[in-house]
Design an enzyme around this catalytic site. Structure first.
Site, PDB file in Angstrom:
ATOM      1  N   ASN A 129      31.230  48.489  48.891  1.00 26.29           N
ATOM      2  CA  ASN A 129      30.650  48.418  48.105  1.00 26.29           C
ATOM      3  C   ASN A 129      29.655  49.977  48.023  1.00 26.29           C
ATOM      4  O   ASN A 129      28.815  50.049  46.814  1.00 26.29           O
ATOM      5  CB  ASN A 129      29.415  47.461  47.515  1.00 26.29           C
ATOM      6  N   LYS A 145      42.742  49.436  53.075  1.00 26.63           N
ATOM      7  CA  LYS A 145      41.687  48.585  52.108  1.00 26.63           C
ATOM      8  C   LYS A 145      41.904  46.999  52.933  1.00 26.63           C
ATOM      9  O   LYS A 145      41.543  46.002  53.384  1.00 26.63           O
ATOM     10  CB  LYS A 145      41.840  48.480  50.896  1.00 26.63           C
ATOM     11  N   ARG A 193      45.436  23.542  41.176  1.00 26.59           N
ATOM     12  CA  ARG A 193      44.105  23.749  42.089  1.00 26.59           C
ATOM     13  C   ARG A 193      44.449  24.842  43.513  1.00 26.59           C
ATOM     14  O   ARG A 193      44.459  24.641  43.887  1.00 26.59           O
ATOM     15  CB  ARG A 193      43.916  22.793  43.100  1.00 26.59           C
ATOM     16  N   ARG A 205      33.493  44.439  54.896  1.00 19.20           N
ATOM     17  CA  ARG A 205      34.094  44.785  53.633  1.00 19.20           C
ATOM     18  C   ARG A 205      33.117  44.863  52.534  1.00 19.20           C
ATOM     19  O   ARG A 205      33.047  45.732  51.133  1.00 19.20           O
ATOM     20  CB  ARG A 205      34.278  43.221  52.969  1.00 19.20           C
ATOM     21  N   HIS A 265      28.672  50.865  44.760  1.00 18.64           N
ATOM     22  CA  HIS A 265      28.572  49.879  43.841  1.00 18.64           C
ATOM     23  C   HIS A 265      27.433  49.692  42.997  1.00 18.64           C
ATOM     24  O   HIS A 265      27.100  49.046  42.161  1.00 18.64           O
ATOM     25  CB  HIS A 265      29.236  49.125  44.098  1.00 18.64           C
ATOM     26  N   HIS A 323      34.363  52.274  35.104  1.00 18.66           N
ATOM     27  CA  HIS A 323      33.782  50.969  35.597  1.00 18.66           C
ATOM     28  C   HIS A 323      33.974  52.677  37.396  1.00 18.66           C
ATOM     29  O   HIS A 323      33.150  52.804  38.097  1.00 18.66           O
ATOM     30  CB  HIS A 323      33.977  50.123  36.719  1.00 18.66           C
ATOM     31  N   GLU A 358      37.506  56.172  43.623  1.00 17.02           N
ATOM     32  CA  GLU A 358      37.961  54.143  44.229  1.00 17.02           C
ATOM     33  C   GLU A 358      38.655  55.177  45.939  1.00 17.02           C
ATOM     34  O   GLU A 358      38.670  54.644  46.817  1.00 17.02           O
ATOM     35  CB  GLU A 358      38.447  53.409  44.168  1.00 17.02           C
ATOM     36  N   LYS A 404      40.221  39.621  45.549  1.00 17.03           N
ATOM     37  CA  LYS A 404      38.865  38.851  44.822  1.00 17.03           C
ATOM     38  C   LYS A 404      39.537  38.844  43.145  1.00 17.03           C
ATOM     39  O   LYS A 404      39.807  39.923  42.577  1.00 17.03           O
ATOM     40  CB  LYS A 404      37.869  40.464  45.304  1.00 17.03           C
ATOM     41  N   HIS A 432      26.739  50.126  39.666  1.00 14.34           N
ATOM     42  CA  HIS A 432      26.262  48.655  38.328  1.00 14.34           C
ATOM     43  C   HIS A 432      25.098  49.029  37.419  1.00 14.34           C
ATOM     44  O   HIS A 432      25.577  48.954  36.483  1.00 14.34           O
ATOM     45  CB  HIS A 432      26.316  47.691  39.669  1.00 14.34           C
ATOM     46  N   GLU A 490      34.058  38.290  52.821  1.00 15.84           N
ATOM     47  CA  GLU A 490      32.688  39.466  52.565  1.00 15.84           C
ATOM     48  C   GLU A 490      31.445  38.705  53.618  1.00 15.84           C
ATOM     49  O   GLU A 490      30.687  39.172  52.731  1.00 15.84           O
ATOM     50  CB  GLU A 490      32.731  40.046  51.472  1.00 15.84           C
TER      51      GLU A 490
END
Ligand code: NAD
Ligand code: GLY
Length: 368
Positions: free
Chosen positions: A246, A227, A121, A242, A249, A267, A185, A143, A253, A237
């Site tokens: 993106n 960041k 957990r 946050r 992105h 990417h 980035e 993330k 994507h 987010e």
């Protein structure tokens, strides 16, 4: 060495950026490594270059490194990769208060972070990012995710590391194309919220790509600061801060999906072109000036990153590209928020964008 705090209630940690962090690994981790045996997960490429250094650092401190070395590449961030990692951690009898080390790029960091979020957990983990992309982005902020047949990063958790050690020496063995992908980035932080840093990137981007250590240190440190600030403001987010990360992105994507998430477009390369498209789309909406949108494209092309959709050799049309966006994980009750630009350094979230308008824009871009 720069030490950048990520301030989160009850889950604060440091990102340390510098040389020789791996060589001093046991000291850097201190009491986080509370047992003799230290579980480390990496991939074959990273192991080839950096396993010996990590072994030497830990053995000389009386530790016993235990290695899980996985195949490199995005396919490792999968259900199979996750099961293999979790089963191995159970075999190692990792306990909740133990720390697992993730040594590698974003693939290893995301996978090990997710495995740690569920082991007993939730156990501790330490990020040792070895790619530029991982140092400036994926290792910071908690993330974690794997890919599934339905799409990339669709299954994951927020699980913060206890420590991030970004050893700049590891970038010496990173292929140049991967440096470029990570640099996308870096410049992103300038474009979305820091005009002076964008200007620094215009002047020093080529040096970062060429392996200049001072330039790489500034690039990583500035990016992590940006960041860390954003993550501290909006960890999950929820407020929109946050989501600005993106930038590029959503377009990116769609391009990754169209090229089959393959080596054809990494990417970071997709994000680079995605940012140019976000800027041009913003100019088309009379937000950022056409001159500043062009300036972004020039800064991206200057380091050899893709900046023209028409040069990608895609067969699809604008509608097909926009259709990929319907499966974007940021889709919210039928609306897809886009990060657009009022100016260089002034990004904002716009949820009024219709995909038909995007498809028409992409058709124009495809024609060049
Ligand atoms: P990666 O982990 O696949 O690394 C790229 C390549 O470089 C791999 O072949 C790897 O083996 C190799 N490599 C890494 N470090 C090396 C080194 N020092 N020397 C030689 N080779 C080295 O990919 P990446 O670009 O680091 O990360 C991409 C992943 O990160 C994607 O899965 C993406 O979804 C994820 N990501 C996550 C976040 C987040 O916030 N969690 C943010 C951005 C991206
Ligand atoms: N890479 C985007 C984020 O961490 O939110």
């Amino acid at each position: 060495m720069a030490v950048i705090p990520v301030d989160l209630a009850g889950r604060s940690y440091e990102v340390r950026v510098g040389q020789s962090l791996l060589a001093n690994l046991a000291d850097e981790c201190g009491p986080l490594l509370r047992k003799r045996r230290v579980p480390i997960v990496t991939d074959e490429n990273v192991a080839q270059h950096w396993r010996a250094a990590v072994d030497a650092a830990l053995l000389s401190a009386g530790k016993e490194p235990q290695w899980l070395v996985l195949p490199p590449g995005e396919a490792t961030k999968s259900w199979d990769g996750l099961a293999r990692t979790v089963e191995w951690l159970l075999e190692q009898e990792v306990e909740r208060k133990d720390h697992v080390i993730a040594l590698g790029g974003g693939v290893i960091g995301d996978l090990v972070g997710f495995a740690s979020s569920m082991l007993k957990r939730g156990c501790g983990f330490i990020q040792l990012p070895t790619s530029l992309l991982a140092q400036v982005d994926s290792s910071v902020g908690g993330k974690t995710a794997i890919n599934t047949p339905a799409g990339k990063n669709l299954v994951g958790a927020f699980h913060q590391p206890s420590l991030v050690l970004a050893d700049l020496a590891t970038l010496e063995t990173l292929p140049r194309r991967e440096i470029g992908a990570g640099y996308a980035e870096v410049i992103k932080y300038g474009i979305l919220g820091d005009y002076p840093f964008f200007e620094w990137c215009e002047a020093h981007g080529a040096k970062v790509l060429a392996g200049d250590k001072d330039a790489q240190e500034i690039a990583v440190t500035q990016s992590v600061r940006a960041k860390a600030r954003i993550v501290a403001e909006d960890e999950r987010e929820t407020t929109g801060a946050r989501a600005l990360l993106n930038l590029g992105h959503t377009f990116g994507h769609a391009l990754e999906a169209e090229t089959g998430f393959s080596d054809r477009l990494l990417h970071g390369e997709a994000v680079a072109l995605g940012m140019v498209l976000a800027a041009r789309f913003s100019a088309r909406r009379d937000l950022i000036s056409a001159e500043d949108a062009a300036r972004i494209a020039i800064a991206i092309a200057a380091v050899g990153l893709p900046s023209e959709l028409s040069s990608l050799g895609l067969n699809g049309n604008g509608q097909m590209l926009a259709a990929h966006m319907l499966h974007d994980k940021k889709m919210d009750a039928g609306t897809l928020p886009f990060v657009l630009l009022n100016a260089i350094g002034e990004a904002f979230l716009d949820d009024s964008v219709a995909l038909g308008e995007v498809a028409q824009f992409l058709d124009e871009e495809l024609q060049g």
